[in-house]
Design an enzyme around this catalytic site. Structure first.
Site, PDB file in Angstrom:
ATOM      1  CG  ASP A 131      51.274 114.762  23.272  1.00 24.37           C
ATOM      2  OD1 ASP A 131      52.149 114.812  24.418  1.00 24.37           O
ATOM      3  OD2 ASP A 131      50.111 114.336  22.679  1.00 24.37           O
ATOM      4  CG  HIS A 189      49.886 120.304  22.758  1.00 26.99           C
ATOM      5  ND1 HIS A 189      48.600 119.966  23.590  1.00 26.99           N
ATOM      6  CD2 HIS A 189      49.227 119.422  21.665  1.00 26.99           C
ATOM      7  CE1 HIS A 189      47.648 119.024  23.177  1.00 26.99           C
ATOM      8  NE2 HIS A 189      48.523 118.570  22.284  1.00 26.99           N
ATOM      9  CG  HIS A 192      52.624 113.007  19.360  1.00 24.91           C
ATOM     10  ND1 HIS A 192      51.685 112.284  20.041  1.00 24.91           N
ATOM     11  CD2 HIS A 192      52.241 114.046  18.757  1.00 24.91           C
ATOM     12  CE1 HIS A 192      50.540 112.794  20.178  1.00 24.91           C
ATOM     13  NE2 HIS A 192      50.772 113.350  19.321  1.00 24.91           N
TER      14      HIS A 192
END
Length: 329
Positions: free
Chosen positions: A125, A281, A175
């Site tokens: 992400d 991430h 996202h």
């Protein structure tokens, strides 16, 4: 000209020269001072913008981690509408052959059922960032495909990263464009505007119309004052599939985890799940995620009957909550 007049004339010339120098010096000061001040202010503004970006990333990471903790709680039945793939696969019990007294007359034993293949999805992400290309290099080294839920970043470097994700066979997910929770979740229309802005931008850059999304903070976030089922219903209408996660690497926690901790979080979280979606991430400021990735991939590749895959249309969605329609069925 008398000597006295000559002295007076010389004195006047000196005064005029001093006055000229004073005027020039004043003009130079008047010109340079604003220029220097502008340079100083611009430098400070640039530093402040970087600090704001870091703070926004930290806040977003904290919100993501809070959602991950809440999602972890759902594994133990603390949340309604859990649709995690948490079943424990028990190997089939071996049947003892019937004693007939003759090996030749002994019936053939049934072939044991094959265990289902465990499917593991690495998802990242908040990229792209300076870490994205490093992660892509590692994935290429191990011939592994992953999924990137990206945010809206502008500039040639970001566009190159989007294109590289697609060109190397990874899945490009959405996202949000801004990742500003208060704006995104202000209304369904606001969410739709943000998501469509990202979707159009990614299509313009890569030619891919993304069909997958991850909510900022996950569908189980506590930031939105509006029921997340309303946003989910909107995605269903648009035929966009949303994915949460059932394993968190913990790399968005308040402190910077060591690479070994990230690997342990992922491996321990997998348990007996047949479908594993790991939250990681690739935002800037997460160097240990990059450091942890080779060891994590190697540990997973060593597991029997396990595949590392990118999210596709055939992937079983891992979702923290259901839509209103699904709840009513």
């Amino acid at each position: 000209m008398t000597a006295e007049k000559a002295v007076q004339s010389a004195a006047r010339r000196k005064r005029v020269q001093r006055l000229k120098r004073l005027i020039i010096l004043s003009l130079m000061t008047a010109i340079l001072t604003p220029t220097v001040l502008c340079v100083i202010l611009f430098t400070r503004l640039h530093i402040l913008e970087k600090q704001i970006d870091r703070l926004e990333t930290a806040v977003a990471d904290m919100q993501e981690e809070q959602a991950a903790v809440q999602a972890a709680g759902t594994n133990f039945g603390f949340s309604e509408g859990v649709v995690f793939n948490l079943e424990v696969v028990q190997p089939p019990a071996a049947e003892e052959p019937e004693d007939t007294g003759s090996a030749e007359d002994e019936p053939e034993a049934d072939m044991p059922e094959e265990e289902p293949v465990r499917k593991v999805y690495l998802t990242f992400d908040d990229g792209p960032s300076s870490n994205t290309n490093k992660i892509l290099d590692i994935l290429a080294q191990y011939d592994v495909k992953a999924t990137f839920f990206v945010v809206g970043k502008e500039g040639e470097w970001a566009e190159d990263a989007y294109r590289r994700i697609v060109e190397e066979g990874h899945t490009l997910g959405m996202h949000s464009y801004t990742h500003v929770y208060q704006s995104i979740y202000a209304s369904v229309d606001a969410y739709a505007e943000d998501l469509n802005r990202l979707r159009d931008y990614l299509y313009e850059v890569t030619g891919v119309e993304s069909q997958f999304v991850r909510f900022p903070g996950g569908s189980s976030n506590t930031v939105s004052d509006i029921s997340m089922r309303e946003f989910i219903n909107y995605l269903n209408e648009e035929e966009i599939t949303y994915f949460d996660w059932n394993v968190s690497s913990g790399d968005a926690s308040g402190r910077l985890l060591e690479a070994e901790e990230i690997v342990a979080n992922c491996i321990n979280g997998m348990g007996n799940k047949n479908t594993v979606v790991i939250l990681m991430h690739d935002a800037a400021g997460r160097p240990t995620t990059v450091e942890a990735l080779p060891a994590l991939i190697e540990r997973i590749q060593e597991m029997e009957n396990t595949e590392l895959l990118p999210i596709t249309d055939d992937t079983l969605p891992v979702q923290h909550i259901k839509s209103q329609e699904e709840t009513e069925d």
